[in-house]
Design a protein around this motif. Structure first.
Motif, PDB file in Angstrom:
ATOM      1  N   ASP A 136      57.807  -1.457  41.657  1.00 37.00           N
ATOM      2  CA  ASP A 136      58.767  -1.555  42.721  1.00 37.00           C
ATOM      3  C   ASP A 136      58.018  -0.835  43.851  1.00 37.00           C
ATOM      4  OD1 ASP A 136      60.257  -3.284  41.497  1.00 37.00           O
ATOM      5  OD2 ASP A 136      61.872  -1.995  41.110  1.00 37.00           O
ATOM      6  N   ILE A 137      57.574   0.593  43.300  1.00 39.39           N
ATOM      7  CA  ILE A 137      56.992   1.307  44.376  1.00 39.39           C
ATOM      8  C   ILE A 137      55.842   1.141  44.957  1.00 39.39           C
ATOM      9  CG2 ILE A 137      56.206   2.953  42.999  1.00 39.39           C
ATOM     10  CD1 ILE A 137      57.288   5.551  44.789  1.00 39.39           C
ATOM     11  N   ILE A 138      55.017   0.615  44.028  1.00 37.47           N
ATOM     12  CA  ILE A 138      53.635  -0.100  44.322  1.00 37.47           C
ATOM     13  C   ILE A 138      54.023  -1.162  45.661  1.00 37.47           C
ATOM     14  CG2 ILE A 138      51.662  -1.720  43.674  1.00 37.47           C
ATOM     15  CD1 ILE A 138      51.791  -0.068  41.067  1.00 37.47           C
ATOM     16  N   ASP A 139      55.031  -1.991  45.225  1.00 38.14           N
ATOM     17  CA  ASP A 139      55.240  -3.127  46.074  1.00 38.14           C
ATOM     18  C   ASP A 139      55.552  -2.738  47.745  1.00 38.14           C
ATOM     19  OD1 ASP A 139      54.695  -5.025  44.240  1.00 38.14           O
ATOM     20  OD2 ASP A 139      56.811  -5.361  43.751  1.00 38.14           O
ATOM     21  N   ALA A 140      56.649  -1.389  47.386  1.00 33.72           N
ATOM     22  CA  ALA A 140      57.124  -0.854  48.628  1.00 33.72           C
ATOM     23  C   ALA A 140      55.969  -0.094  49.427  1.00 33.72           C
ATOM     24  CB  ALA A 140      58.249   0.150  48.372  1.00 33.72           C
ATOM     25  N   PHE A 141      55.079   0.458  48.619  1.00 32.08           N
ATOM     26  CA  PHE A 141      53.942   1.055  49.230  1.00 32.08           C
ATOM     27  C   PHE A 141      52.727   0.399  49.867  1.00 32.08           C
ATOM     28  CE2 PHE A 141      50.007   3.793  48.664  1.00 32.08           C
ATOM     29  CZ  PHE A 141      50.343   4.803  49.956  1.00 32.08           C
ATOM     30  N   SER A 146      46.290  -5.249  50.263  1.00 28.86           N
ATOM     31  CA  SER A 146      46.154  -5.491  49.088  1.00 28.86           C
ATOM     32  C   SER A 146      45.054  -4.897  48.246  1.00 28.86           C
ATOM     33  CB  SER A 146      45.842  -7.165  48.944  1.00 28.86           C
ATOM     34  OG  SER A 146      45.727  -7.673  47.840  1.00 28.86           O
ATOM     35  N   TYR A 147      45.354  -3.936  47.509  1.00 31.57           N
ATOM     36  CA  TYR A 147      44.443  -3.297  46.369  1.00 31.57           C
ATOM     37  C   TYR A 147      44.965  -3.747  45.128  1.00 31.57           C
ATOM     38  CZ  TYR A 147      43.325  -0.349  50.754  1.00 31.57           C
ATOM     39  OH  TYR A 147      42.869  -0.227  52.019  1.00 31.57           O
ATOM     40  N   PHE A 148      43.912  -3.331  44.189  1.00 36.28           N
ATOM     41  CA  PHE A 148      44.365  -3.391  42.599  1.00 36.28           C
ATOM     42  C   PHE A 148      45.439  -2.345  42.223  1.00 36.28           C
ATOM     43  CE2 PHE A 148      40.181  -1.731  43.777  1.00 36.28           C
ATOM     44  CZ  PHE A 148      40.076  -0.235  43.310  1.00 36.28           C
ATOM     45  N   ASN A 149      45.902  -2.633  41.106  1.00 40.54           N
ATOM     46  CA  ASN A 149      47.036  -1.668  40.742  1.00 40.54           C
ATOM     47  C   ASN A 149      46.531  -0.143  40.497  1.00 40.54           C
ATOM     48  OD1 ASN A 149      49.094  -3.316  41.078  1.00 40.54           O
ATOM     49  ND2 ASN A 149      49.349  -3.938  39.064  1.00 40.54           N
ATOM     50  N   GLU A 150      45.150  -0.394  40.080  1.00 43.34           N
ATOM     51  CA  GLU A 150      44.446   0.929  39.584  1.00 43.34           C
ATOM     52  C   GLU A 150      44.597   1.965  40.677  1.00 43.34           C
ATOM     53  OE1 GLU A 150      43.373  -1.847  36.449  1.00 43.34           O
ATOM     54  OE2 GLU A 150      43.681  -2.003  38.576  1.00 43.34           O
ATOM     55  N   TYR A 151      44.374   1.417  42.017  1.00 39.68           N
ATOM     56  CA  TYR A 151      44.221   2.184  43.177  1.00 39.68           C
ATOM     57  C   TYR A 151      45.453   3.129  43.257  1.00 39.68           C
ATOM     58  CZ  TYR A 151      44.467   3.083  48.114  1.00 39.68           C
ATOM     59  OH  TYR A 151      44.464   4.007  49.229  1.00 39.68           O
ATOM     60  N   TYR A 152      46.646   2.234  43.068  1.00 36.73           N
ATOM     61  CA  TYR A 152      48.102   2.929  43.095  1.00 36.73           C
ATOM     62  C   TYR A 152      48.277   3.945  42.137  1.00 36.73           C
ATOM     63  CZ  TYR A 152      48.368  -0.656  46.932  1.00 36.73           C
ATOM     64  OH  TYR A 152      48.074  -1.437  47.758  1.00 36.73           O
ATOM     65  N   ILE A 201      35.740   2.042  38.206  1.00 41.01           N
ATOM     66  CA  ILE A 201      36.765   1.910  37.089  1.00 41.01           C
ATOM     67  C   ILE A 201      35.886   0.963  36.086  1.00 41.01           C
ATOM     68  CG2 ILE A 201      38.742   0.658  36.735  1.00 41.01           C
ATOM     69  CD1 ILE A 201      39.553   0.677  39.677  1.00 41.01           C
ATOM     70  N   SER A 202      35.884   2.013  34.939  1.00 39.38           N
ATOM     71  CA  SER A 202      35.040   1.360  33.955  1.00 39.38           C
ATOM     72  C   SER A 202      35.894   0.766  32.612  1.00 39.38           C
ATOM     73  CB  SER A 202      34.223   2.325  33.381  1.00 39.38           C
ATOM     74  OG  SER A 202      33.221   2.883  34.378  1.00 39.38           O
ATOM     75  N   ASN A 216      35.606   7.861  43.919  1.00 36.99           N
ATOM     76  CA  ASN A 216      35.374   6.582  44.234  1.00 36.99           C
ATOM     77  C   ASN A 216      36.369   5.706  44.480  1.00 36.99           C
ATOM     78  OD1 ASN A 216      32.696   7.829  43.758  1.00 36.99           O
ATOM     79  ND2 ASN A 216      32.236   6.486  41.885  1.00 36.99           N
ATOM     80  N   ILE A 217      37.730   6.011  44.045  1.00 34.25           N
ATOM     81  CA  ILE A 217      38.781   4.947  44.492  1.00 34.25           C
ATOM     82  C   ILE A 217      39.529   5.384  45.745  1.00 34.25           C
ATOM     83  CG2 ILE A 217      40.791   4.209  43.301  1.00 34.25           C
ATOM     84  CD1 ILE A 217      39.337   4.593  40.434  1.00 34.25           C
ATOM     85  N   VAL A 218      39.970   6.695  45.748  1.00 32.29           N
ATOM     86  CA  VAL A 218      40.959   7.225  46.377  1.00 32.29           C
ATOM     87  C   VAL A 218      40.553   7.191  47.922  1.00 32.29           C
ATOM     88  CG1 VAL A 218      42.206   8.176  44.668  1.00 32.29           C
ATOM     89  CG2 VAL A 218      40.537   9.654  46.102  1.00 32.29           C
TER      90      VAL A 218
END
Length: 308
Positions: A136-141, A146-152, A201-202, A216-218
């Motif tokens: 839910d907080i990923i959806d709100a943020f 549109s990023y992959f979930n691992e980013y969040y 992301i490996s 390399n992500i944030v």
């Protein structure tokens, strides 16, 4: 995460029988724990008390031996003030189960009792609820981005926004030792053997591991993960359960008890990382995440009051 199998070269404790002569009682056999290096295993290392080191230089030397003797793995570190072990409940103690270090991601960790101590277990519905909150907080943020979930996951985990299925590690031994001794005179530094990364992301399907290099992500403005040389590791694929494969201790190749009781662990050339570096105050990304967290909690409370 699949456990490391086979033997390692690392410190572990072994029980041996010695013939000891005591004054007035003659010769007696006594059991004694001694430190060994050859034929170590992950479980032997996890069950040990942690090999004691009293200086950062000594820690570097010992980690170098472990690294060069176990070349199949890339080494990552984690520092903690306490060594949390499993099999601590009354039932397990009655069964003489050996207590071993355990390191689960925050989303799988049990809550606390009224006295502040940790509960021994967590129920699956509670884990599912945490995953639902994370979604839910990923959806709100995310909004229109549109990023992959691992980013969040990377942001929420490293900034302590919500529990996630990942565990913080670093490739800086200095950072790990600083965290271990940040609030106490003694602590623990763990060394984990993970596969060599091949991307930011490996994914390692056969070993059920996902490894993320945070730098390399944030975003570039995210100071904390850069200063801490942070990585995240977790089980792959991600599932809303708590299993043995979630335990990073399955990959433990060394455990050190770092001791600064005499105040000599650090020296003028090797100093701990300052708090202002570990937790920089001018981190714009942290400020934005805290706003999202507060907004999310406020909206959630409003929904709950409406339902009531």
């Amino acid at each position: 995460m699949r456990p490391i199998e086979g033997t390692l070269y690392s410190h572990f404790q072994k029980s041996v029988t010695k013939l000891v002569r005591k004054k007035g009682s003659g010769w007696n056999f006594e059991r004694e724990l001694v430190w060994e290096r050859l034929d170590a295993t992950v479980n032997k290392i996890r069950a040990s008390d942690g090999y004691r080191v009293t200086s950062f230089r000594e820690l570097m030397d010992e980690v170098a031996y472990v690294t060069l003797s176990n070349r199949n793995y890339e080494m990552y570190y984690r520092g903690q003030s306490r060594d949390y072990k499993n099999n601590q409940g009354a039932y397990y103690k009655e069964q003489n189960r050996i207590a071993k270090s355990t390191i689960y991601p925050t989303i799988c960790r049990p809550g606390r009792k009224p006295d502040g101590t940790l509960k021994y277990s967590i129920r699956r519905p509670q884990i599912q609820t945490r995953y639902d909150e994370l979604r839910d907080i990923i959806d709100a943020f995310s909004g229109k981005r549109s990023y992959f979930n691992e980013y969040y996951y990377a942001l929420f985990q490293h900034y302590d926004i919500l529990p996630t299925p990942f565990i913080d590690v670093t490739q800086s031994l200095r950072v790990a030792a600083t965290f271990a001794l940040r609030k106490s005179a003694t602590g623990y530094v763990y060394v984990f053997g993970l596969p060599y990364p091949n991307q930011s992301i490996s994914y390692f399907r056969d070993m059920e591991i996902v490894l993320m290099k945070l730098q390399n992500i944030v975003p570039a403005k995210a100071l904390r993960p850069r200063f801490q040389e942070g990585f995240l590791v977790g089980k792959f694929p991600i599932k809303p359960t708590k299993e043995n494969g979630d335990d990073l201790a399955n990959r433990m190749v060394a455990k050190f008890l770092v001791d600064n009781t005499n105040g000599t662990f650090w020296d003028k050339y090797f100093q701990p990382m300052p708090d202002d570096v570990l937790y920089p105050k001018n981190d714009d990304v942290e400020a934005e995440l805290l706003k999202v967290k507060e907004h999310f909690r406020t909206n959630t409370l409003e929904k709950i009051e409406t339902w009531v």
